[in-house]
Design an enzyme around this catalytic site. Structure first.
Site, PDB file in Angstrom:
ATOM      1  N   HIS A  61       0.283  10.999 -27.993  1.00  0.00           N
ATOM      2  CA  HIS A  61       0.030   9.626 -27.527  1.00  0.00           C
ATOM      3  C   HIS A  61      -0.649   8.793 -28.612  1.00  0.00           C
ATOM      4  CE1 HIS A  61       0.287  10.462 -22.890  1.00  0.00           C
ATOM      5  NE2 HIS A  61       1.453  10.446 -23.487  1.00  0.00           N
ATOM      6  N   HIS A 117       8.357   8.799 -27.766  1.00  0.00           N
ATOM      7  CA  HIS A 117       7.482   9.726 -27.043  1.00  0.00           C
ATOM      8  C   HIS A 117       7.771  11.193 -27.414  1.00  0.00           C
ATOM      9  CE1 HIS A 117       4.972  11.139 -23.740  1.00  0.00           C
ATOM     10  NE2 HIS A 117       5.951  11.962 -23.410  1.00  0.00           N
ATOM     11  N   LYS A 157       8.393  22.912 -14.879  1.00  0.00           N
ATOM     12  CA  LYS A 157       7.496  21.858 -14.404  1.00  0.00           C
ATOM     13  C   LYS A 157       7.270  22.001 -12.908  1.00  0.00           C
ATOM     14  CE  LYS A 157       5.973  17.192 -14.503  1.00  0.00           C
ATOM     15  NZ  LYS A 157       5.840  15.979 -15.254  1.00  0.00           N
ATOM     16  N   ARG A 204      -2.079  22.316 -14.434  1.00  0.00           N
ATOM     17  CA  ARG A 204      -1.152  21.239 -14.799  1.00  0.00           C
ATOM     18  C   ARG A 204      -1.473  20.648 -16.158  1.00  0.00           C
ATOM     19  NH1 ARG A 204       1.362  16.369 -11.064  1.00  0.00           N
ATOM     20  NH2 ARG A 204       2.448  15.367 -12.776  1.00  0.00           N
ATOM     21  N   ARG A 216       0.825  -1.229   0.000  1.00  0.00           N
ATOM     22  CA  ARG A 216       0.000   0.000   0.000  1.00  0.00           C
ATOM     23  C   ARG A 216       0.850   1.265   0.000  1.00  0.00           C
ATOM     24  NH1 ARG A 216      -3.012  -3.418   3.224  1.00  0.00           N
ATOM     25  NH2 ARG A 216      -4.948  -4.046   2.205  1.00  0.00           N
ATOM     26  N   ASN A 239       0.196  18.803 -20.797  1.00  0.00           N
ATOM     27  CA  ASN A 239      -0.237  17.825 -21.804  1.00  0.00           C
ATOM     28  C   ASN A 239      -0.107  18.369 -23.222  1.00  0.00           C
ATOM     29  OD1 ASN A 239      -0.914  15.931 -19.877  1.00  0.00           O
ATOM     30  ND2 ASN A 239      -2.998  16.715 -19.634  1.00  0.00           N
ATOM     31  N   HIS A 299       0.682  16.211 -26.183  1.00  0.00           N
ATOM     32  CA  HIS A 299       0.590  14.820 -25.752  1.00  0.00           C
ATOM     33  C   HIS A 299      -0.708  14.141 -26.191  1.00  0.00           C
ATOM     34  CE1 HIS A 299       4.074  15.900 -23.468  1.00  0.00           C
ATOM     35  NE2 HIS A 299       4.175  14.707 -22.914  1.00  0.00           N
ATOM     36  N   GLU A 355      -3.620  17.928 -11.198  1.00  0.00           N
ATOM     37  CA  GLU A 355      -4.136  18.188 -12.546  1.00  0.00           C
ATOM     38  C   GLU A 355      -5.617  18.543 -12.563  1.00  0.00           C
ATOM     39  OE1 GLU A 355      -2.344  15.663 -15.528  1.00  0.00           O
ATOM     40  OE2 GLU A 355      -4.051  16.016 -16.845  1.00  0.00           O
ATOM     41  N   LYS A 393       3.437  11.484 -11.211  1.00  0.00           N
ATOM     42  CA  LYS A 393       2.550  10.619 -12.004  1.00  0.00           C
ATOM     43  C   LYS A 393       3.313   9.339 -12.299  1.00  0.00           C
ATOM     44  CE  LYS A 393      -0.253  13.748 -14.783  1.00  0.00           C
ATOM     45  NZ  LYS A 393      -0.537  14.067 -16.197  1.00  0.00           N
ATOM     46  N   GLU A 437      10.405  17.989 -24.856  1.00  0.00           N
ATOM     47  CA  GLU A 437       9.725  18.407 -23.613  1.00  0.00           C
ATOM     48  C   GLU A 437      10.260  19.756 -23.139  1.00  0.00           C
ATOM     49  OE1 GLU A 437       7.120  16.795 -22.671  1.00  0.00           O
ATOM     50  OE2 GLU A 437       7.369  14.644 -23.016  1.00  0.00           O
TER      51      GLU A 437
HETATM   52  P1  NAD Z   1      13.084   5.524 -21.712  1.00  0.00           P
HETATM   53  O1  NAD Z   1      12.963   5.394 -20.277  1.00  0.00           O
HETATM   54  O2  NAD Z   1      12.551   4.442 -22.574  1.00  0.00           O
HETATM   55  O3  NAD Z   1      14.618   5.772 -22.077  1.00  0.00           O
HETATM   56  C1  NAD Z   1      14.985   5.901 -23.428  1.00  0.00           C
HETATM   57  C2  NAD Z   1      16.176   5.009 -23.762  1.00  0.00           C
HETATM   58  O4  NAD Z   1      17.351   5.591 -23.259  1.00  0.00           O
HETATM   59  C3  NAD Z   1      16.108   3.627 -23.188  1.00  0.00           C
HETATM   60  O5  NAD Z   1      16.612   2.716 -24.134  1.00  0.00           O
HETATM   61  C4  NAD Z   1      17.058   3.685 -22.004  1.00  0.00           C
HETATM   62  O6  NAD Z   1      17.623   2.449 -21.687  1.00  0.00           O
HETATM   63  C5  NAD Z   1      18.099   4.620 -22.518  1.00  0.00           C
HETATM   64  N1  NAD Z   1      18.835   5.368 -21.517  1.00  0.00           N
HETATM   65  C6  NAD Z   1      18.336   5.977 -20.419  1.00  0.00           C
HETATM   66  N2  NAD Z   1      19.293   6.701 -19.825  1.00  0.00           N
HETATM   67  C7  NAD Z   1      20.427   6.520 -20.535  1.00  0.00           C
HETATM   68  C8  NAD Z   1      21.739   7.036 -20.431  1.00  0.00           C
HETATM   69  N3  NAD Z   1      22.069   7.949 -19.504  1.00  0.00           N
HETATM   70  N4  NAD Z   1      22.663   6.628 -21.316  1.00  0.00           N
HETATM   71  C9  NAD Z   1      22.317   5.764 -22.300  1.00  0.00           C
HETATM   72  N5  NAD Z   1      21.091   5.283 -22.474  1.00  0.00           N
HETATM   73  C10 NAD Z   1      20.141   5.667 -21.606  1.00  0.00           C
HETATM   74  O7  NAD Z   1      12.363   6.849 -22.255  1.00  0.00           O
HETATM   75  P2  NAD Z   1      12.197   8.330 -21.720  1.00  0.00           P
HETATM   76  O8  NAD Z   1      12.156   9.146 -22.937  1.00  0.00           O
HETATM   77  O9  NAD Z   1      13.146   8.671 -20.656  1.00  0.00           O
HETATM   78  O10 NAD Z   1      10.748   8.298 -21.054  1.00  0.00           O
HETATM   79  C11 NAD Z   1       9.583   8.081 -21.818  1.00  0.00           C
HETATM   80  C12 NAD Z   1       8.495   7.600 -20.897  1.00  0.00           C
HETATM   81  O11 NAD Z   1       8.211   8.626 -19.940  1.00  0.00           O
HETATM   82  C13 NAD Z   1       7.208   7.305 -21.607  1.00  0.00           C
HETATM   83  O12 NAD Z   1       6.701   6.078 -21.151  1.00  0.00           O
HETATM   84  C14 NAD Z   1       6.282   8.436 -21.177  1.00  0.00           C
HETATM   85  O13 NAD Z   1       4.927   8.051 -21.160  1.00  0.00           O
HETATM   86  C15 NAD Z   1       6.806   8.722 -19.809  1.00  0.00           C
HETATM   87  N6  NAD Z   1       6.483  10.057 -19.325  1.00  0.00           N
HETATM   88  C16 NAD Z   1       5.955  10.150 -18.077  1.00  0.00           C
HETATM   89  C17 NAD Z   1       5.650  11.384 -17.546  1.00  0.00           C
HETATM   90  C18 NAD Z   1       5.148  11.480 -16.131  1.00  0.00           C
HETATM   91  O14 NAD Z   1       4.724  12.575 -15.707  1.00  0.00           O
HETATM   92  N7  NAD Z   1       5.190  10.426 -15.374  1.00  0.00           N
HETATM   93  C19 NAD Z   1       5.868  12.559 -18.302  1.00  0.00           C
HETATM   94  C20 NAD Z   1       6.414  12.421 -19.578  1.00  0.00           C
HETATM   95  C21 NAD Z   1       6.724  11.169 -20.087  1.00  0.00           C
END
Ligand code: NAD
Length: 541
Positions: free
Chosen positions: A435, A447, A410, A424, A295, A428, A431, A420, A317, A359
């Site tokens: 998405h 993304h 942010k 907030r 939990r 989006n 997005h 949100e 999130k 972003e």
């Molecule tokens: P990711 O986590 O898939 O990382 C991208 C790639 O980079 C992966 O292959 C990873 O292994 C590699 N990588 C990470 N750090 C590295 C480093 N320092 N050196 C070499 N390789 C590295 O993608 P992302 O772009 O970081 O995140 C995208 C995700 O975030 C999506 O699922 C999206 O929906 C989510 N997201 C969430 C929020 C939120 O508020 N929670 C906001 C925006 C996006």
């Protein structure tokens, strides 16, 4: 660790210090006021009775006392660190930010409080206690004498006549320090080179117990796992690691179940915290697994992609995807600490850096257009192959302040509206369509790439609705294209699938899709509904 504010008299150390103390939830100490309190004498009177030598001895004793006390924001007198001993003490017990300003600015500020600063001859002032002959100097002379001293501090901030709150924003970006409140317990965010190696000590300070699990992916664990393990072990923790496959396809409830098993095997209990080492996928999954394990246990974010640093790692999130759509399962569960180490970014493949920049551009459009002026620094990644690492970032001393400035947007938005309910939703931007594109291409479009295309198309919608001036979409497209991001729908994409995925997206009310849309750069509107006909027209254009 303290935060010392330093610089010439009148540079705003006390004013900015008090704002930072409020924002970072730390006590504020004005060293001169502390000295006056201890001596039960005003500083001009100490100078008059004991001379500068006597004052400096009192100053060194006061600094020694506060430096060994609890963490605080400490505003120092303008000559406090001229002594090598004082400087070494401050450097070993905190971060130092040195304000810089020209003589005219300082003179006008200082003249508002004549008599307060005994080493300065303030034009038109009548000091209650006149300084001894030859001691008082015009501020320009004092500044010239100390120019190389002030310039020798690595972290410096030019001050101007901007409002103090804006200068405080700039100070936070320069220092890479934030504290985010509004959702659950407030948490600290640190940005900079080497912060990854402090995770063990900081988790001990937070009372995270004697065991943890580090969740990373197939790329981040081999690259940075050892550093994190070493830091945690040095703090006496028992550490297990779990490697999940890299990429969005991993963001499933099955992976969450695998993390629960790892937490069970590692004996993670309520008082412990788990660690997410990676990009947004690792962070979203680990945060969600933490939210639902027993939990709710705490989690610590160690974002290693630009996107995770400036966006997904902040705000709480967490979640996973379903085959039908992205992030359909989730929970608001903020991290207990975020350490964004920018020395991890040079290994990032260029395509992932570009995604983070999407972003950043979104943040610029929401609340900090000045970030766009920094984009030329990233022109190199427009030419880089997708998988090429961003080695040229290795010695970029501007990188950490840049990342922190983008994070600040942010941080401001989520503090205003943590759950949100209004503002907030601006985050989006890009997005809603984005998405849909990710899902319809089975995540072949990343993304950040999808967000870039989505933002441009949503700006077109805004133009068509008369919310934005014609030309905004083109202007935004130029910014994304400058760093090599796509700005048009991928050839052959199934638009029906895009629409279907958008319909399943969470950003709906009463079944209607609601958009965040740019009205101009720096002004994003939320909750905007669009007719099916207009949406179809823009998607097909
Ligand atoms: P990711 O986590 O898939 O990382 C991208 C790639 O980079 C992966 O292959 C990873 O292994 C590699 N990588 C990470 N750090 C590295 C480093 N320092 N050196 C070499 N390789 C590295 O993608 P992302 O772009 O970081 O995140 C995208 C995700 O975030 C999506 O699922 C999206 O929906 C989510 N997201 C969430 C929020 C939120 O508020 N929670 C906001 C925006 C996006």
């Amino acid at each position: 660790m303290h935060l010392y504010l330093y610089g010439p008299p009148g540079s705003g150390k006390s004013t900015i210090g008090q704002i930072l103390a409020r924002r970072l939830d730390l006590p504020f100490i004005d060293l001169d006021a502390f000295i006056e309190c201890t001596a039960k004498q005003r500083i001009p009177d100490i100078f008059a009775c004991e001379g500068e030598g006597g004052f400096r001895m009192r100053e060194a004793a006061a600094l020694d006392q506060v430096a060994h006390g609890p963490s605080a924001i400490i505003a120092l007198g303008g000559g406090a660190l001229l002594s090598a001993k004082n400087r070494a003490l401050a450097e070993s017990t905190g971060d130092i930010l040195c304000f810089q300003a020209d003589a005219a600015t300082l003179e006008s500020r200082v003249s508002r409080h004549p008599g307060k600063r005994p080493l300065l001859a303030v034009p038109g002032s009548e000091c209650a206690v006149p300084p001894s002959p030859g001691q008082a100097k015009p501020i320009g002379l004092l500044l010239a004498e100390r120019a190389s001293h002030y310039a020798s501090f690595a972290c410096r901030l030019p001050v101007s006549d901007l409002p103090p709150e804006v200068t405080a924003d700039q100070a936070q970006a320069a220092l890479g320090r934030f504290r985010i409140s509004g959702m659950g317990t407030a948490y600290s965010v640190r940005v900079g080179v080497g912060v990854l190696d402090t995770v063990g000590a900081r988790m001990s300070e937070l009372g995270c117990g004697n065991r943890t699990v580090i969740v990373g992916d197939a790329h981040t664990l081999p690259l940075y796992g050892e550093r994190v393990v070493a830091s945690l072990r040095a703090s006496g923790m028992t550490v297990s690691t779990v490697a999940i496959p890299a990429g969005e396809a991993t963001k499933t409830i099955e992976t969450v179940a695998a993390l629960w098993s790892a937490f069970l095997n590692a004996g993670i209990e309520r008082g412990h915290a788990v660690v997410a080492l990676g990009g947004g996928v690792v962070g979203d999954l680990t945060g969600f697994a933490a939210a639902t394990w027993l939990r709710g246990v705490r989690w610590i974010g160690l974002p290693t992609t630009l996107l995770a640093m400036v966006d997904s790692g902040l705000g709480g999130k967490t979640g996973a995807d379903l085959p039908q759509g992205k992030n359909l399962i989730g929970a608001f569960h903020p991290p207990s600490l975020v350490l964004a180490d920018t020395s991890t970014l040079p290994t990032l493949p260029a395509a992932e850096l570009r995604c983070g920049l999407a972003e950043v551009i979104k943040h610029a459009v929401i609340d900090d257009p000045g970030l766009l002026d920094e984009l030329p620094r990233f022109a190199f990644c427009a030419q880089s192959a997708d998988g090429a690492p961003c080695q040229s970032l290795a010695d970029a001393d501007w990188l950490a302040p840049f990342v922190a400035r983008a994070m600040a947007v942010k941080s401001r938005v989520i503090q205003q509206d943590p759950f949100e309910k209004g503002a907030r939703a601006a985050l989006n931007l890009g997005h809603t369509i984005g998405h849909g594109i990710e899902k319809a291409t089975d995540f072949a479009v990343r993304h950040g790439e999808a967000v870039a295309i989505g933002t441009v198309l949503e700006a077109r919608l805004a133009e068509a609705l008369g919310l934005a001036q014609p030309g905004l979409a083109q202007q935004l497209a130029a910014h994304f294209a400058r760093v090599g991001l796509p700005v048009t729908m991928p050839a052959g994409i199934d638009l029906t699938a895009v629409r279907a995925a958008m319909t399943l997206d969470k950003k709906k009310a009463g079944g209607e899709i609601l958009f965040a849309m740019p009205a101009s750069i720096g002004d994003v509107r939320t909750g905007v509904a669009v007719s099916n006909a207009l949406l179809d027209r823009v998607l097909r254009a």
